[in-house]
Design an enzyme around this catalytic site. Structure first.
Site, PDB file in Angstrom:
ATOM      1  N   HIS A 152      48.144  63.862  -3.416  1.00 56.26           N
ATOM      2  CA  HIS A 152      49.714  63.646  -3.364  1.00 56.26           C
ATOM      3  C   HIS A 152      49.852  63.394  -4.780  1.00 56.26           C
ATOM      4  CE1 HIS A 152      49.873  63.742   0.953  1.00 56.26           C
ATOM      5  NE2 HIS A 152      49.115  64.389   0.752  1.00 56.26           N
ATOM      6  N   GLU A 210      52.222  61.228  -5.107  1.00 51.89           N
ATOM      7  CA  GLU A 210      52.561  59.629  -5.592  1.00 51.89           C
ATOM      8  C   GLU A 210      51.712  59.149  -5.964  1.00 51.89           C
ATOM      9  OE1 GLU A 210      54.565  61.088  -1.721  1.00 51.89           O
ATOM     10  OE2 GLU A 210      53.131  61.354  -2.492  1.00 51.89           O
ATOM     11  N   CYS A 218      54.476  60.072   2.521  1.00 47.61           N
ATOM     12  CA  CYS A 218      53.124  59.774   3.950  1.00 47.61           C
ATOM     13  C   CYS A 218      53.159  58.567   4.051  1.00 47.61           C
ATOM     14  CB  CYS A 218      52.532  60.912   3.993  1.00 47.61           C
ATOM     15  SG  CYS A 218      51.274  60.535   2.595  1.00 47.61           S
ATOM     16  N   CYS A 252      50.441  57.249   1.443  1.00 44.17           N
ATOM     17  CA  CYS A 252      50.995  57.270  -0.290  1.00 44.17           C
ATOM     18  C   CYS A 252      51.705  55.561   0.093  1.00 44.17           C
ATOM     19  CB  CYS A 252      52.227  57.948  -0.090  1.00 44.17           C
ATOM     20  SG  CYS A 252      51.438  59.950  -0.708  1.00 44.17           S
TER      21      CYS A 252
END
Length: 154
Positions: A80, A82, A108, A111
């Protein structure tokens, strides 16, 4: 000519939009910018790890299996945005303590846990992803979440 100067949040969110354009994910392009004292310390976009073929090259396992967004995160080649921003800061030896994360999407739950442990104190995002558990965890961790709509073109 538009002479409206964006505030810091809009400026960094616009940069996150640009970072997202590097994404190699077939389903969703996400960008993140990690900032300390109004200075960028790292960026990240979603895509396969270093040295691994991108989904644009080999296809999307999640798409093939019909896995909806927000489910079964472990069945994905991608990291991801992040996570990549935080990893990039670590890779170059830059502390993430007391930083602000700007992201094109709401983080999410995976993260969110990483954000909490990285010492990030504030997350500014544009939404476009729903994960109530992530929001609850970030609130419990005392991390300020801010949803900002785009002001581009206004």
């Amino acid at each position: 000519m538009n002479n409206v100067r964006p505030d810091w949040d809009e400026y960094f969110l616009q940069l996150a939009d640009l970072v997202a354009s590097r994404s190699t994910c077939i389903r969703r392009h996400v960008g993140a910018v990690l900032v300390k004292d109004e200075r960028i310390i790292a960026t990240g976009y979603n895509g396969a790890p270093r040295g691994i073929k991108h989904c644009m090259e080999v296809g999307c396992l999640r798409e093939t299996l019909g896995i909806p967004s927000g489910q079964r995160y472990e069945l994905c080649r991608g990291v991801h945005a992040e996570q990549n921003a935080i990893i990039n800061a670590a890779y170059y030896g830059v502390s993430t303590r007391d930083t602000v994360l700007y992201c094109t999407n709401q983080p999410c739950i995976i993260c969110a846990r990483i954000i909490a442990n990285a010492g990030i104190r504030r997350v500014v995002h544009r939404g476009n992803f729903q994960d109530s558990l992530a929001l609850e965890l970030l609130e419990e961790a005392g991390i300020k979440m801010e949803l900002k709509s785009s002001t581009r073109g206004k």
